[in-house]
Design an enzyme around this catalytic site. Structure first.
Site, PDB file in Angstrom:
ATOM      1  N   GLU A  15     -19.773  -6.504 -35.985  1.00 39.21           N
ATOM      2  CA  GLU A  15     -19.710  -7.531 -34.944  1.00 39.21           C
ATOM      3  C   GLU A  15     -18.728  -7.100 -33.862  1.00 39.21           C
ATOM      4  OE1 GLU A  15     -19.868 -10.347 -32.400  1.00 39.21           O
ATOM      5  OE2 GLU A  15     -21.173 -10.603 -34.145  1.00 39.21           O
ATOM      6  N   ALA A  75     -22.145  -2.198 -32.111  1.00 42.32           N
ATOM      7  CA  ALA A  75     -23.115  -1.713 -33.096  1.00 42.32           C
ATOM      8  C   ALA A  75     -23.672  -0.343 -32.709  1.00 42.32           C
ATOM      9  CB  ALA A  75     -24.250  -2.729 -33.252  1.00 42.32           C
ATOM     10  N   ASP A 123     -29.214  -9.129 -35.898  1.00 37.99           N
ATOM     11  CA  ASP A 123     -29.015 -10.527 -35.496  1.00 37.99           C
ATOM     12  C   ASP A 123     -28.221 -10.532 -34.192  1.00 37.99           C
ATOM     13  OD1 ASP A 123     -28.853 -13.272 -35.446  1.00 37.99           O
ATOM     14  OD2 ASP A 123     -27.314 -13.419 -36.995  1.00 37.99           O
TER      15      ASP A 123
END
Length: 555
Positions: A346, A381, A410
């Site tokens: 994250e 990411a 996500d």
């Protein structure tokens, strides 16, 4: 900083009756003061430009389009301002003082005005164009007037004067361009940063005119200019004093009366409404990131069950979650006892902290981050995956023989924003390298009905790296009610339409695990319907999106 063409003037052109009286300030001092003013004005001007681009991108999304509109309109307006300034050279000192007062007021108040339009009227397009035009015209008028003023201090050839002014202008633009992201935005925020820039602008512009060129003004003009600058400073100071109450009122207008968490992280604005401690009893929790609703407790389970559970068919001992800082996808993953480790990557660590500590959000995610199987990596990411793909770099998961059985993407909706690279061919190529044989990838691909072109571009991009895909889409409660003619709940927000792509090296079978936990909305029948829903909307021939040729627009 891009400047419009500057009319080259001589001293004799400054007045229809002949050369104006030169400044009584020593020439070296006056010349330095003019160039220092050029430097500061350029820095302030670029801050205004960047602030408009940032606000337009934040409030309306699609950063490439917003930056193109703002910058092109401003450059056009700067050329217009340069032409209009030709008529003002006769009274260059007074005109420059007035221009700086107006620019400080318009530029300094622009962020507050645009946010007010967004909060209370819901649309900022016309306001953004209007402020871009007004600020551009005033910036464009600066350099021609300053060219006239520097010639009054000491007459020099036009080429030398242009070189001096442009050198100060470009260096000032560099300082302003660096100050905005590294000082003003993180330390003061959009509103206060713009107001402070306006205050610096009016002080420096007024000081130049009232000190170096005071003899060019009559006593009445000097008094009027001092009063005008004082009024502008008073207005900017009042705005600065009211930024807190203003932001609170604007947030309530946008998010309703139940705002209980509102923070600006290094990445985005995070707002939580409802849930534990909310002002209105029973109000459901909602999480907003940069003004967009990301989580609603009304129906978030529909989204997260659809994202996670079809990918959990087969081996799922090692799971990678890209994004998912709210912990809700993680909650679904941890319901499987066969999961040994989960890595969550994250970018915004403060969202993870909020998901750990906020009573409402931690209750919703069932305190997923406290599970010992979970490892959180606070990183981009794309960069994290890239490091694991380098020769000699760390193995996926940080362990020998790493790799993942399940990868869940996500992430925010695809678009021409910072998230574009997270939906690129290069990104999915990196994801493929960390997938074990037989692994599955589930991707949130954006709205299936609202933005079908973007959705099918995600599907085509995933397939371009050698993965086979199965598309499927589900709807949230409000969209479900609309499709059934019920219209949804009053005040529940826009309809939710979620599209997903399930991918693997061999064509994956979209089914639910036999040994699955009890689910609230997703059943085998519902999953078949979700697949059929996507197949009925199939758009063949979608392009592949790459870093150098992003294909995600508004459609």
């Amino acid at each position: 900083m891009i400047d419009p063409p500057v009319p080259l003037v001589s001293v004799a052109e400054e007045s229809p009756t002949g050369p104006a009286e030169p400044s009584r300030v020593p020439a070296p001092v006056g010349r330095f003061a003019v160039l220092a003013t050029v430097f500061v004005c350029a820095a302030c001007g670029l801050v205004y430009e960047l602030e408009l681009v940032a606000l337009a991108s934040y409030l309306m999304g699609d950063s490439v389009t917003q930056a193109s509109v703002v910058l092109s309109v401003m450059v056009f307006a700067m050329g217009t301002g340069s032409l209009l300034a030709k008529r003002l050279r006769v009274r260059a000192a007074l005109a420059f003082g007035v221009v700086e007062s107006l620019l400080a007021l318009v530029g300094g108040a622009s962020a507050m005005a645009l946010y007010a339009c967004f909060a209370w009227y819901g649309d900022t397009r016309l306001a953004i164009v209007g402020f871009s035009l007004a600020i551009g015209v005033l910036i464009g008028a600066e350099v021609p007037l300053l060219m006239t003023l520097i010639q009054r201090v000491r007459r020099q050839d036009a080429g030398g004067a242009v070189a001096d002014l442009f050198a100060a202008d470009y260096v000032g633009a560099l300082v302003g361009g660096l100050a905005f992201p590294f000082l003003l935005l993180p330390r003061f925020g959009q509103l206060l940063g713009a107001l402070l820039t306006g205050a610096v602008n009016v002080v420096v512009g007024g000081a130049l005119v009232l000190w170096v060129f005071r003899r060019d003004l009559s006593p009445r003009q000097r008094g009027t200019l001092i009063a005008a600058n004082g009024l502008v400073l008073l207005l900017l100071a009042s705005g600065a004093a009211l930024t807190g109450p203003f932001e609170g009122a604007a947030r309530r207008a946008v998010y309703g009366p139940d705002v209980r968490v509102a923070v600006h992280t290094a990445v985005q604005e995070v707002v939580v409404t409802g849930g534990a401690g909310a002002g209105s009893a029973g109000a459901p929790l909602a999480l907003y990131l940069d003004g967009e609703l990301r989580v609603s407790a009304r129906d978030e389970f529909r989204y997260h069950e659809a994202l996670v559970h079809p990918a959990m068919t087969g081996p799922h001992g090692r799971v990678l979650v890209l994004g998912g800082g709210d912990g809700l996808a993680l909650r679904e993953v941890l319901r499987y006892p066969g999961v040994r480790t989960v890595t969550v990557v994250e970018l915004d660590g403060e969202v993870v902290d909020l998901a750990r500590t906020d009573p409402g959000l931690s209750r919703l995610n069932q305190r997923a981050f406290e599970d010992p199987r979970v490892r959180v990596v606070r990183a981009d990411a794309f960069g994290w995956l890239r490091e694991r793909g380098r020769p000699g770099g760390p193995s996926p998961g940080g362990q020998p023989g790493g790799g993942y059985d399940v990868v869940l993407s996500d992430l925010p909706d695809p678009g021409l924003t910072a998230s574009t690279k997270l939906y690129s061919q290069e990104f999915y190529g990196l994801v493929r390298r960390v997938m074990r044989p037989g692994a599955r990838l589930a991707v949130h691909a954006g709205p299936l009905d609202e933005r079908p072109r973007a959705y099918w571009t995600v599907d085509a991009t995933v397939r371009s790296v050698g993965l086979r895909t199965v598309p499927y889409g589900v709807v949230g409660r409000s969209a479900r009610d609309s499709e059934q003619g019920g219209g949804g709940e009053r005040g529940s927000g826009p309809s939710e339409d979620w599209g997903f792509v399930l991918a693997a090296r061999d064509r994956p079978e979209p089914r639910l695990p036999a040994a699955r936990p009890a689910l609230r909305s997703l059943t085998p029948r519902a999953l078949r319907a979700a697949r059929q829903r996507a197949e009925r909307r199939h758009r063949p021939g979608a392009p592949t999106s790459t870093l150098m040729h992003p294909r995600y627009g508004t459609g």
